[in-house]
Design an enzyme around this catalytic site. Structure first.
Site, PDB file in Angstrom:
ATOM      1  N   ASN A  14       0.837  -1.213   0.000  1.00  0.00           N
ATOM      2  CA  ASN A  14       0.000   0.000   0.000  1.00  0.00           C
ATOM      3  C   ASN A  14       0.864   1.252   0.000  1.00  0.00           C
ATOM      4  O   ASN A  14       0.545   2.236  -0.670  1.00  0.00           O
ATOM      5  CB  ASN A  14      -0.958  -0.009   1.191  1.00  0.00           C
ATOM      6  CG  ASN A  14      -2.195  -0.835   0.918  1.00  0.00           C
ATOM      7  OD1 ASN A  14      -3.071  -0.415   0.171  1.00  0.00           O
ATOM      8  ND2 ASN A  14      -2.252  -2.025   1.479  1.00  0.00           N
ATOM      9  N   HIS A 110      -8.416  -0.716   5.593  1.00  0.00           N
ATOM     10  CA  HIS A 110      -8.811  -2.023   6.150  1.00  0.00           C
ATOM     11  C   HIS A 110      -9.271  -2.920   4.996  1.00  0.00           C
ATOM     12  O   HIS A 110     -10.043  -2.472   4.140  1.00  0.00           O
ATOM     13  CB  HIS A 110      -9.936  -1.847   7.180  1.00  0.00           C
ATOM     14  CG  HIS A 110     -10.292  -3.135   7.834  1.00  0.00           C
ATOM     15  ND1 HIS A 110      -9.502  -3.727   8.792  1.00  0.00           N
ATOM     16  CD2 HIS A 110     -11.329  -3.996   7.617  1.00  0.00           C
ATOM     17  CE1 HIS A 110     -10.034  -4.875   9.164  1.00  0.00           C
ATOM     18  NE2 HIS A 110     -11.143  -5.056   8.466  1.00  0.00           N
TER      19      HIS A 110
HETATM   20  C1  GAR Z   1      -3.185  -4.770   3.822  1.00  0.00           C
HETATM   21  O1  GAR Z   1      -4.032  -5.725   3.256  1.00  0.00           O
HETATM   22  C2  GAR Z   1      -3.958  -3.871   4.773  1.00  0.00           C
HETATM   23  O2  GAR Z   1      -5.246  -3.603   4.339  1.00  0.00           O
HETATM   24  C3  GAR Z   1      -3.958  -4.728   6.008  1.00  0.00           C
HETATM   25  O3  GAR Z   1      -2.647  -5.245   6.089  1.00  0.00           O
HETATM   26  C4  GAR Z   1      -2.158  -5.431   4.753  1.00  0.00           C
HETATM   27  C5  GAR Z   1      -0.796  -4.789   4.640  1.00  0.00           C
HETATM   28  O4  GAR Z   1      -0.220  -5.049   3.382  1.00  0.00           O
HETATM   29  N1  GAR Z   1      -4.307  -3.948   7.187  1.00  0.00           N
HETATM   30  C6  GAR Z   1      -5.041  -4.431   8.170  1.00  0.00           C
HETATM   31  O5  GAR Z   1      -5.437  -5.582   8.211  1.00  0.00           O
HETATM   32  C7  GAR Z   1      -5.350  -3.441   9.291  1.00  0.00           C
HETATM   33  N2  GAR Z   1      -6.440  -3.918  10.088  1.00  0.00           N
HETATM   34  P1  GAR Z   1       0.963  -4.136   2.799  1.00  0.00           P
HETATM   35  O6  GAR Z   1       2.019  -4.033   3.886  1.00  0.00           O
HETATM   36  O7  GAR Z   1       1.466  -4.904   1.605  1.00  0.00           O
HETATM   37  O8  GAR Z   1       0.383  -2.785   2.438  1.00  0.00           O
END
Ligand code: GAR
Length: 217
Positions: A14, A110
């Site tokens: 992200n 989220h």
């Molecule tokens: C993402 O899917 C984000 O939406 C989730 O963690 C992942 C991080 O991925 N966040 C949550 O679950 C918060 N409750 P990334 O490090 O590749 O962005």
């Protein structure tokens, strides 16, 4: 120019989406001033450094008490003087002292359509496992403001993603990232940078372009 601080705990895809949208000028009115991770091994830190963004690790393990960690996190944030804090896969419950210091200035992504599959215990892959267990046919992602609660702040943007038959939790996680998270998180940042997100109690209103509050191109 909106000064954005990003907090991330893991892979940082992200974060990468935000970096890429700033690079291609989809996000025109914001720049990332600092990345903070709680995890020294987070690939997010490497992504930040590769993009020339100052990146620091503030780990709870380096502090004797949670209070000391919370204060260090707040100090690490304050040093960058951000206008907006983006929690992009930050798997630390954001301390109340940070929420109090930045009211209405913290957003979170989220990986589900809040109020489904959110709150305590719903993070990362677990969210998708629970969605598959429950047999929902549609899921998605949500960008929301952070208040004192868990995934309870005003919703800014949501995007739905269909769940095909036979998909695994890992495949669903990737699908939700591709089709929703990497799109709506940069979009929300640009909307906020354009002054087009108006908070109204528990909800928000997205102002049309002509009604921008603080246009700063
Ligand atoms: C993402 O899917 C984000 O939406 C989730 O963690 C992942 C991080 O991925 N966040 C949550 O679950 C918060 N409750 P990334 O490090 O590749 O962005």
């Amino acid at each position: 120019m909106l000064k954005v601080l990003v907090c991330a705990s893991g892979g940082g895809t992200n974060l990468q989406a935000i970096i890429d949208r700033i690079a291609d000028r989809t996000i025109r009115n914001a720049g990332i001033v600092r990345v903070i991770s709680n995890n020294p091994g987070a690939f997010a830190l490497e992504r930040a450094r590769a993009a020339g963004i100052p990146a620091v690790c503030i780990s709870p393990k380096s502090y004797e008490t949670r209070e000391l960690f919370n204060e260090a996190l707040l100090q690490g944030i304050n040093e960058a003087e951000p206008d907006l804090i983006v929690l992009a896969g930050f798997l630390v419950a954001i301390p109340q002292i940070v929420v109090d210091a930045y009211p209405g200035k913290i957003i979170n992504i989220h990986p589900a359509l809040i109020p489904s599959f959110c709150g305590k215990g719903f993070y990362g892959l677990k969210v998708h496992e629970k969605a598959l267990e429950r047999g929902v046919k549609v899921t998605g992602a949500t960008v929301h403001f952070v208040d004192g609660g868990l995934d309870s702040g005003p919703i800014i943007l949501q995007k739905a993603v269909s769940i095909p038959e036979g998909i695994t939790a890992k495949e669903l996680q990737a699908k939700v990232m591709h089709e929703a998270e990497w799109i709506i998180l940069p979009e929300a940042i640009e909307l906020i940078a354009e002054g087009r997100v108006q908070q109204d109690g528990r909800t928000t209103h997205i102002l049309p372009e002509q009604e921008r509050e603080g246009q700063n191109t």
